[in-house]
Design a protein around this motif. Structure first.
Motif, PDB file in Angstrom:
ATOM      1  N   ALA A 108       2.399  15.924  -4.485  1.00 49.53           N
ATOM      2  CA  ALA A 108       2.857  16.391  -5.975  1.00 49.53           C
ATOM      3  C   ALA A 108       3.032  14.994  -6.346  1.00 49.53           C
ATOM      4  O   ALA A 108       3.891  14.734  -7.924  1.00 49.53           O
ATOM      5  CB  ALA A 108       2.131  17.329  -6.887  1.00 49.53           C
ATOM      6  N   ALA A 109       4.299  14.602  -5.719  1.00 50.17           N
ATOM      7  CA  ALA A 109       5.445  13.229  -6.139  1.00 50.17           C
ATOM      8  C   ALA A 109       4.265  12.341  -6.405  1.00 50.17           C
ATOM      9  O   ALA A 109       3.971  11.784  -6.721  1.00 50.17           O
ATOM     10  CB  ALA A 109       6.399  13.476  -4.767  1.00 50.17           C
ATOM     11  N   SER A 110       5.388  11.596  -7.884  1.00 51.26           N
ATOM     12  CA  SER A 110       4.618  10.629  -8.398  1.00 51.26           C
ATOM     13  C   SER A 110       5.052   9.184  -7.809  1.00 51.26           C
ATOM     14  O   SER A 110       5.466   8.305  -8.508  1.00 51.26           O
ATOM     15  CB  SER A 110       5.150  10.943 -10.090  1.00 51.26           C
ATOM     16  OG  SER A 110       6.410  10.506 -10.140  1.00 51.26           O
ATOM     17  N   ASP A 111       5.842   9.337  -6.817  1.00 48.26           N
ATOM     18  CA  ASP A 111       6.764   7.452  -6.416  1.00 48.26           C
ATOM     19  C   ASP A 111       4.745   6.916  -6.004  1.00 48.26           C
ATOM     20  O   ASP A 111       5.408   5.819  -6.063  1.00 48.26           O
ATOM     21  CB  ASP A 111       7.388   7.833  -5.213  1.00 48.26           C
ATOM     22  CG  ASP A 111       6.542   8.968  -4.631  1.00 48.26           C
ATOM     23  OD1 ASP A 111       5.728   9.264  -4.658  1.00 48.26           O
ATOM     24  OD2 ASP A 111       7.374   8.495  -3.226  1.00 48.26           O
ATOM     25  N   VAL A 112       3.942   7.325  -5.280  1.00 41.50           N
ATOM     26  CA  VAL A 112       3.510   6.865  -5.281  1.00 41.50           C
ATOM     27  C   VAL A 112       2.206   6.814  -6.370  1.00 41.50           C
ATOM     28  O   VAL A 112       1.165   7.806  -6.536  1.00 41.50           O
ATOM     29  CB  VAL A 112       1.737   6.472  -4.065  1.00 41.50           C
ATOM     30  CG1 VAL A 112       1.098   6.054  -3.286  1.00 41.50           C
ATOM     31  CG2 VAL A 112       3.335   6.679  -2.903  1.00 41.50           C
ATOM     32  N   PRO A 113       0.966   5.898  -7.703  1.00 38.30           N
ATOM     33  CA  PRO A 113       0.635   5.857  -8.625  1.00 38.30           C
ATOM     34  C   PRO A 113      -0.481   6.131  -8.313  1.00 38.30           C
ATOM     35  O   PRO A 113      -0.502   5.922  -7.647  1.00 38.30           O
ATOM     36  CB  PRO A 113       1.118   5.478  -9.605  1.00 38.30           C
ATOM     37  CG  PRO A 113       1.622   3.873  -8.418  1.00 38.30           C
ATOM     38  CD  PRO A 113       1.709   4.443  -7.134  1.00 38.30           C
ATOM     39  N   PRO A 114      -0.920   7.433  -8.884  1.00 41.22           N
ATOM     40  CA  PRO A 114      -0.727   8.627 -10.592  1.00 41.22           C
ATOM     41  C   PRO A 114       0.296   9.895  -9.368  1.00 41.22           C
ATOM     42  O   PRO A 114       1.420  10.500  -9.823  1.00 41.22           O
ATOM     43  CB  PRO A 114      -1.872   9.254 -10.708  1.00 41.22           C
ATOM     44  CG  PRO A 114      -2.700   9.074  -9.656  1.00 41.22           C
ATOM     45  CD  PRO A 114      -2.389   7.941  -8.998  1.00 41.22           C
ATOM     46  N   LEU A 273      -2.516  -0.631  -1.230  1.00 42.21           N
ATOM     47  CA  LEU A 273      -3.770   0.300  -2.255  1.00 42.21           C
ATOM     48  C   LEU A 273      -4.457  -1.569  -2.276  1.00 42.21           C
ATOM     49  O   LEU A 273      -4.996  -0.974  -2.924  1.00 42.21           O
ATOM     50  CB  LEU A 273      -2.579  -1.247  -3.538  1.00 42.21           C
ATOM     51  CG  LEU A 273      -1.623  -0.218  -3.592  1.00 42.21           C
ATOM     52  CD1 LEU A 273      -0.730  -1.665  -5.297  1.00 42.21           C
ATOM     53  CD2 LEU A 273      -2.045   1.296  -4.443  1.00 42.21           C
ATOM     54  N   SER A 274      -4.844  -2.061  -0.415  1.00 39.11           N
ATOM     55  CA  SER A 274      -5.056  -2.387  -0.341  1.00 39.11           C
ATOM     56  C   SER A 274      -6.352  -1.923   0.872  1.00 39.11           C
ATOM     57  O   SER A 274      -6.256  -0.734   0.817  1.00 39.11           O
ATOM     58  CB  SER A 274      -5.133  -3.778   0.498  1.00 39.11           C
ATOM     59  OG  SER A 274      -4.355  -3.570   1.857  1.00 39.11           O
ATOM     60  N   ASP A 275      -7.324  -2.512   1.218  1.00 37.56           N
ATOM     61  CA  ASP A 275      -8.548  -2.116   2.356  1.00 37.56           C
ATOM     62  C   ASP A 275      -7.430  -2.240   3.712  1.00 37.56           C
ATOM     63  O   ASP A 275      -8.139  -1.929   4.487  1.00 37.56           O
ATOM     64  CB  ASP A 275      -9.284  -2.016   2.240  1.00 37.56           C
ATOM     65  CG  ASP A 275     -10.215  -2.015   0.599  1.00 37.56           C
ATOM     66  OD1 ASP A 275     -10.432  -0.820   0.881  1.00 37.56           O
ATOM     67  OD2 ASP A 275     -11.466  -2.863   1.125  1.00 37.56           O
ATOM     68  N   ASP A 276      -6.242  -2.063   3.935  1.00 40.28           N
ATOM     69  CA  ASP A 276      -5.823  -2.824   5.331  1.00 40.28           C
ATOM     70  C   ASP A 276      -5.320  -0.710   6.034  1.00 40.28           C
ATOM     71  O   ASP A 276      -6.159  -1.320   7.487  1.00 40.28           O
ATOM     72  CB  ASP A 276      -4.310  -3.195   4.801  1.00 40.28           C
ATOM     73  CG  ASP A 276      -4.378  -4.567   4.662  1.00 40.28           C
ATOM     74  OD1 ASP A 276      -5.679  -5.188   5.081  1.00 40.28           O
ATOM     75  OD2 ASP A 276      -3.445  -5.308   4.427  1.00 40.28           O
ATOM     76  N   ASP A 277      -5.035  -0.318   5.673  1.00 45.67           N
ATOM     77  CA  ASP A 277      -5.121   1.253   5.788  1.00 45.67           C
ATOM     78  C   ASP A 277      -6.629   1.623   5.932  1.00 45.67           C
ATOM     79  O   ASP A 277      -6.710   2.180   7.229  1.00 45.67           O
ATOM     80  CB  ASP A 277      -4.384   2.188   4.698  1.00 45.67           C
ATOM     81  CG  ASP A 277      -5.086   1.893   3.545  1.00 45.67           C
ATOM     82  OD1 ASP A 277      -6.028   1.260   3.373  1.00 45.67           O
ATOM     83  OD2 ASP A 277      -4.832   2.804   2.549  1.00 45.67           O
ATOM     84  N   LEU A 278      -7.390   1.676   5.806  1.00 41.42           N
ATOM     85  CA  LEU A 278      -8.860   1.503   6.166  1.00 41.42           C
ATOM     86  C   LEU A 278      -9.208   1.415   7.518  1.00 41.42           C
ATOM     87  O   LEU A 278      -9.998   1.851   8.470  1.00 41.42           O
ATOM     88  CB  LEU A 278      -9.647   1.686   4.980  1.00 41.42           C
ATOM     89  CG  LEU A 278      -9.306   1.927   3.727  1.00 41.42           C
ATOM     90  CD1 LEU A 278     -10.841   2.946   2.414  1.00 41.42           C
ATOM     91  CD2 LEU A 278      -9.502   3.787   3.696  1.00 41.42           C
ATOM     92  N   ASP A 279      -9.357  -0.146   7.016  1.00 41.24           N
ATOM     93  CA  ASP A 279      -9.304  -0.841   8.814  1.00 41.24           C
ATOM     94  C   ASP A 279      -8.715  -0.715   9.843  1.00 41.24           C
ATOM     95  O   ASP A 279      -9.359  -0.660  10.708  1.00 41.24           O
ATOM     96  CB  ASP A 279      -8.765  -2.275   7.848  1.00 41.24           C
ATOM     97  CG  ASP A 279     -10.338  -2.862   7.099  1.00 41.24           C
ATOM     98  OD1 ASP A 279     -11.142  -3.268   6.785  1.00 41.24           O
ATOM     99  OD2 ASP A 279      -9.485  -4.349   6.364  1.00 41.24           O
ATOM    100  N   TRP A 280      -7.593  -0.459   9.432  1.00 39.26           N
ATOM    101  CA  TRP A 280      -6.500   0.451  10.737  1.00 39.26           C
ATOM    102  C   TRP A 280      -7.785   1.215  10.837  1.00 39.26           C
ATOM    103  O   TRP A 280      -6.924   1.737  11.927  1.00 39.26           O
ATOM    104  CB  TRP A 280      -5.616   0.576   9.890  1.00 39.26           C
ATOM    105  CG  TRP A 280      -4.375   1.084  11.003  1.00 39.26           C
ATOM    106  CD1 TRP A 280      -3.137   0.434  11.945  1.00 39.26           C
ATOM    107  CD2 TRP A 280      -3.857   2.149  10.937  1.00 39.26           C
ATOM    108  NE1 TRP A 280      -2.666   0.988  12.711  1.00 39.26           N
ATOM    109  CE2 TRP A 280      -2.642   2.715  12.290  1.00 39.26           C
ATOM    110  CE3 TRP A 280      -4.162   3.492  10.362  1.00 39.26           C
ATOM    111  CZ2 TRP A 280      -2.150   3.814  12.195  1.00 39.26           C
ATOM    112  CZ3 TRP A 280      -3.301   4.350  10.442  1.00 39.26           C
ATOM    113  CH2 TRP A 280      -2.206   5.258  11.856  1.00 39.26           C
ATOM    114  N   ILE A 281      -7.846   2.521  10.912  1.00 43.96           N
ATOM    115  CA  ILE A 281      -8.279   3.491  10.870  1.00 43.96           C
ATOM    116  C   ILE A 281      -9.711   3.595  11.489  1.00 43.96           C
ATOM    117  O   ILE A 281     -10.014   3.848  12.603  1.00 43.96           O
ATOM    118  CB  ILE A 281      -8.510   4.921   9.460  1.00 43.96           C
ATOM    119  CG1 ILE A 281      -7.071   5.069   9.017  1.00 43.96           C
ATOM    120  CG2 ILE A 281      -9.175   5.722   9.934  1.00 43.96           C
ATOM    121  CD1 ILE A 281      -7.541   5.934   7.906  1.00 43.96           C
TER     122      ILE A 281
END
Length: 524
Positions: A108-114, A273-281
């Motif tokens: 629940a931490a807010s360091d990555v918004p929201p 925030l981009s699609d790089d993580d989805l492409d990585w998966i």
């Protein structure tokens, strides 16, 4: 249509032997009907050209030539020309994928918004949209791990349960990644297919690393760790404070995440925030799925010979001419095309002549005509499945009751749930698990039926509220109101309760997780 000539080959090259008679037949026919050749040696050559009168042929194409063309084209079609692989790659998003989301309070931490949890859910929402129509399962874990949904191709259903996940749904504290891996392994064992588990978390339990390493040895399960959070940590949502009144800070344990990745032999990535993580998966899942499937022995090629069926049919129709000795060929090929063409939608004498009742039912089922399929099927299992999809639950119950298999009891339980008969549904799911212990769908639905039964009992025990009204007003003063019996009151209440439950998956998941934790605690 792009043809890769470097990959062009035939799947059944033996059928190319038909090219030999197909080419010889027109040549032999022309040779036989060459009058000049037949008189050669009988009449002097310098006289033959003046004595032979060649009749004018009104037909440019003769039956033998047409038959030869049919043999050549039919041989090529039957040989199975192909140049494109039908690869079970992630390019078509068919590789099984299991998503495991950490629901511990630190998410629940807010360091990555929201917040960490909301950012992770947003990325998973995009991933599910990419994989619409592909098998994807969902797991939630904190101090214990729980299956939210088994592998499903319904992206809307999967996303609705994903959005309901939040810290606090699981009462036990901790980060049970080992439990999530165990659930993922059982899912893949039931599917008998290699797959990928994605752990979205901000930390790990170091005491589980040795057990995770042992659990994954020799397994077809690939694990990916996607870190959620920033190095600086963040404040917990809602302004939570400690005993001294200071804001609570959720840390980001990069060291434990690296240890988790090492223990699971897993690539370690981070939420972006981009699609790089989805492409990585997708890239890692694709490579693992293809490697586990094997090399060329597991590859299939798309048969393109069916494209020649229509020219073959046209040639067959052209052979229907009066006086031609091969006029029967067109009728024969037409009958053969009727056998392979998708025509059994119209039940009748023609369909019955070429298709069994189960084949006609299968065609109707695959095209969404479930009521028609239920009427056509003779196989009790498929008749029951079609009746279930057509909402003909009495017929479904009668069909599944004739069978003694795990799948039949599973559908029997689903049918009882649709009828709100939870006791019978629980018994059916238990019978399915008794015949097939590794049956994640039956396990999940059994937990659902138990939760629905418990809520029904709680609602009935609660009864109406005891408070008295402030004022009574009657619209019929003389009779003090009227008693109007309503036989459907209970059914209407149940339907409204089920509708409310379906719109609140978070409440259902909280109860489900609590029941499973209680059962696990009693078992230990």
């Amino acid at each position: 249509m792009n043809i890769d000539l470097s990959a062009f080959h035939f799947l059944r090259p033996g059928w190319l032997l038909l090219l030999l008679p197909g080419l010889l037949l027109p040549w032999l026919w022309r040779r036989r009907h060459d009058l000049a050749r037949r008189l050669d040696g009988i009449i002097a050559p310098h006289l033959l050209q003046h004595l032979v009168i060649t009749p004018v042929d009104q037909h440019r194409v003769r039956p033998a030539q047409l038959l030869g063309a049919i043999l050549v084209m039919g041989g090529v079609a039957a040989a199975g020309p192909t140049w494109k692989q039908d690869r079970p790659a992630f390019l078509e998003n068919r590789a099984p994928l299991i998503l495991a989301l950490d629901l511990s309070p630190s998410m629940a931490a807010s360091d990555v918004p929201p917040s960490r949890i909301e950012a992770a859910k947003h990325r998973l929402h995009d991933l599910i949209a990419r994989r619409a129509g592909s098998p994807t399962a969902l797991i939630a874990y904190a101090g214990s791990a729980h299956l939210v949904l088994p592998a499903t191709e319904d992206a809307a259903l999967l996303d609705s349960f994903l959005q309901a996940l939040a810290p606090g749904l699981i009462q036990r504290s901790g980060k049970d990644a080992l439990g999530a891996i165990g659930i993922a392994k059982r899912l893949l064992d039931a599917e008998q297919s290699p797959g990928t588990l994605v752990l979205l978390t901000d930390g790990a339990d170091k005491d589980q690393f040795d057990a995770i390493d042992k659990a994954l040895r020799g397994s077809d399960l690939q694990v990916l760790v996607l870190a959620v959070g920033s190095q600086d940590g963040g404040l917990l949502a809602g302004g939570q404070q400690d005993a001294a009144g200071r804001p609570l800070l959720a840390t980001f344990d990069a060291e434990s995440l690296k240890g988790l990745a090492d223990a699971a032999d897993a690539p370690l990535g981070s939420l972006t925030l981009s699609d790089d993580d989805l492409d990585w998966i997708e890239l890692h899942a694709q490579q693992h799925f293809e490697a586990a499937q094997g090399d060329e022995q597991q590859l299939h090629w798309q048969d393109a010979g069916y494209w020649l069926c229509w020219p073959l049919l046209l040639l067959a129709l052209l052979s229907l001419r009066k006086g031609w000795k091969v006029h029967w060929l067109g009728a024969l090929l037409l009958a053969a095309s009727l056998v392979s063409a998708p025509q059994p939608a119209r039940a009748g004498a023609l369909a019955d002549a070429f298709f069994t009742a189960d084949q006609q039912g299968r065609w109707a089922f695959e095209h969404g005509h479930y009521a028609q399929a239920a009427a056509q099927f003779r196989d009790p299992f498929w008749k029951g499945v079609a009746a279930y999809h057509a909402a003909d639950y009495p017929l479904a119950l009668a069909s599944f009751a004739r069978l003694d298999s795990a799948q039949a009891y599973f559908y029997l339980g689903n049918t009882y749930v649709r009828l709100s008969k939870f006791d019978q549904a629980i018994g059916a799911y238990r019978q399915a698990l008794a015949r097939q212990p590794e049956f994640p769908q039956a396990t999940a639905n059994l937990a659902l039926a138990l939760a629905l039964q418990k809520d029904r009992e709680d609602q009935q025990e609660a009864g109406p509220p005891d408070e008295k009204p402030d004022q009574e007003v009657f619209d019929n003063t003389a009779g003090k109101g009227k008693d109007v019996p309503r036989n459907d009151a209970q059914a209407e209440s149940d339907e409204q309760w089920l509708d409310n439950l379906s719109t609140s998956p978070a409440q259902f998941l909280r109860r489900k997780f609590s029941l499973q934790d209680a059962a696990a605690g009693a078992g230990s």
